[in-house]
Design an enzyme around this catalytic site. Structure first.
Site, PDB file in Angstrom:
ATOM      1  CE  LYS A   1      -2.490   1.560   3.772  1.00 37.60           C
ATOM      2  NZ  LYS A   1      -2.445   3.038   3.816  1.00 37.60           N
TER       3      LYS A   1
ATOM      4  CG  ASP B   1      -4.838   4.402   1.456  1.00 38.13           C
ATOM      5  OD1 ASP B   1      -5.765   5.040   1.233  1.00 38.13           O
ATOM      6  OD2 ASP B   1      -3.973   4.361   2.524  1.00 38.13           O
TER       7      ASP B   1
ATOM      8  CE  LYS C   1      -7.996   6.599   3.653  1.00 39.79           C
ATOM      9  NZ  LYS C   1      -6.480   6.386   3.763  1.00 39.79           N
TER      10      LYS C   1
ATOM     11  CG  ASP D   1     -11.177  17.942  -6.418  1.00 35.90           C
ATOM     12  OD1 ASP D   1     -12.084  18.740  -6.604  1.00 35.90           O
ATOM     13  OD2 ASP D   1      -9.871  18.312  -5.877  1.00 35.90           O
TER      14      ASP D   1
ATOM     15  CB  THR E   1     -11.418   3.440  11.744  1.00 36.65           C
ATOM     16  OG1 THR E   1      -9.928   3.649  11.261  1.00 36.65           O
ATOM     17  CG2 THR E   1     -12.075   2.472  11.041  1.00 36.65           C
TER      18      THR E   1
ATOM     19  NE  ARG F   1       1.561   2.013  13.045  1.00 36.08           N
ATOM     20  CZ  ARG F   1       0.571   2.741  13.867  1.00 36.08           C
ATOM     21  NH1 ARG F   1       1.214   3.827  14.644  1.00 36.08           N
ATOM     22  NH2 ARG F   1      -0.491   2.631  13.604  1.00 36.08           N
TER      23      ARG F   1
HETATM   24  O1  C5P Z   1       0.492   0.477  11.008  1.00 33.50           O
HETATM   25  P1  C5P Z   1      -0.889   0.012  10.860  1.00 33.50           P
HETATM   26  O2  C5P Z   1      -1.174  -1.583  10.922  1.00 33.50           O
HETATM   27  O3  C5P Z   1      -1.574   0.802  11.966  1.00 33.50           O
HETATM   28  O4  C5P Z   1      -1.363   0.706   9.744  1.00 33.50           O
HETATM   29  C1  C5P Z   1      -2.557   0.635   8.813  1.00 33.50           C
HETATM   30  C2  C5P Z   1      -2.594   1.554   7.612  1.00 33.50           C
HETATM   31  O5  C5P Z   1      -3.910   1.622   7.294  1.00 33.50           O
HETATM   32  C3  C5P Z   1      -2.029   2.815   7.721  1.00 33.50           C
HETATM   33  O6  C5P Z   1      -1.642   3.135   6.274  1.00 33.50           O
HETATM   34  C4  C5P Z   1      -3.226   3.682   7.918  1.00 33.50           C
HETATM   35  O7  C5P Z   1      -3.175   5.028   7.446  1.00 33.50           O
HETATM   36  C5  C5P Z   1      -4.350   2.952   7.064  1.00 33.50           C
HETATM   37  N1  C5P Z   1      -5.570   3.127   7.739  1.00 33.50           N
HETATM   38  C6  C5P Z   1      -6.064   3.043   9.009  1.00 33.50           C
HETATM   39  N2  C5P Z   1      -7.237   3.107   9.462  1.00 33.50           N
HETATM   40  C7  C5P Z   1      -8.132   3.687   8.647  1.00 33.50           C
HETATM   41  C8  C5P Z   1      -7.910   3.898   7.163  1.00 33.50           C
HETATM   42  C9  C5P Z   1      -6.755   3.843   6.712  1.00 33.50           C
HETATM   43  O8  C5P Z   1      -5.166   2.507   9.665  1.00 33.50           O
HETATM   44  N3  C5P Z   1      -9.515   3.796   9.011  1.00 33.50           N
END
Ligand code: C5P
Length: 252
Positions: free
Chosen positions: A45, A72, A74, A77, A136, A227
């Site tokens: 991603k 990603d 998003k 516009d 979220t 992460r």
């Molecule tokens: O590091 P982690 O597993 O938390 O990363 C989750 C990824 O999903 C990040 O790139 C974050 O921006 C994305 N994301 C999220 N919650 C959302 C939409 C996207 O954690 N509602």
């Protein structure tokens, strides 16, 4: 069959269903990670951070190293602008991209139409088109402040139905919202969920998390993990552990 009319194929293996979030600002790091994991995860991603830092060369680099990309960004516009951005994402050869469902039915319809048209005309592979329902990070009171009354879960389902009506392939949503979306939109509508944490891992700043096994069992098609893999001492083992947790859901 022209590529633009092909049905979006559901992912089959658990490996294909794992998306690694490359939330970094360093192309050298991207190179190392993608070299190590291109054969191990389904997609990488590329989000706002990496794309703002490095642009399309980041996407090209991943593809050259054998990886598929979920762009990603998003988009949100006026319809023409989003449709044109979506066409450029298609020309970059990404496997998946997303827009905000709250951008309107017309914005999504025009995007779907233009992407299909360009795929036909230029004989390109059609990307999976997703819509973000409600981030979220937003609570009921955040939604009220921007004029949206009612429950977050209801707004998620409303926007998922709107995305489906526009011809989008699926949505990005919390794993906790999957049951409501499945009931409303059916089995073939694609659901991609972040907020996933392996059984033994840290939560970081994610609040309502689910394990890979719970998410897959609950009906999520693709999980996004960042992460827990990127910060692991041994990212390859972390990926294999997550895939094995996903496989437990099928073994039950
Ligand atoms: O590091 P982690 O597993 O938390 O990363 C989750 C990824 O999903 C990040 O790139 C974050 O921006 C994305 N994301 C999220 N919650 C959302 C939409 C996207 O954690 N509602």
């Amino acid at each position: 069959m022209p590529s633009s009319l092909q049905l979006v194929r559901s992912p089959t293996s658990m490996r294909e269903r794992l998306i690694l979030a490359l939330d970094v600002d360093d192309l050298e790091r991207v190179k190392v990670v993608v070299r190590l994991l291109a054969g191990e995860v389904g997609m990488f991603k590329v989000g706002k951070q990496l794309f703002t830092h490095a642009g399309p060369p980041a996407v090209k680099l991943i593809q050259e190293l054998g990886g598929e990309v979920f762009l990603d960004l998003k988009f949100h516009d006026i319809p023409t602008t989003v449709a044109k951005a979506a066409v450029e994402a298609t020309r970059l050869g990404v496997k998946m991209f997303n827009v905000h469902a709250s951008g309107s039915l017309e914005m999504m319809r025009q995007t779907v139409r233009e992407v299909r048209r360009v795929c036909r005309q230029e004989n390109l592979k059609r990307p999976i088109m997703l819509a973000v329902t409600v981030l979220t990070s937003l609570s009921k009171s955040d939604l009220e402040k921007v004029g949206v009354d009612g429950e977050v879960a209801d707004q998620v389902v409303r926007l998922a139905l709107l995305s489906q009506e526009a011809g989008m392939d699926g949505v990005v949503a919390s794993p906790h919202e999957v049951a409501g979306i499945r009931d409303a939109c059916g089995r073939r509508f694609i659901i991609v969920s972040p907020g996933i944490r392996p059984q033994k891992g840290k939560r970081n700043d994610q609040r309502r998390v689910m394990t890979p096994e719970e998410a897959v069992r609950g009906g999520v098609d693709y999980i996004v993990v960042g992460r827990p893999i990127m910060e692991a001492k041994d990212p390859l083992s972390a990926v294999r552990e997550i895939i094995s947790e996903m496989e437990h859901s099928a073994a039950l």
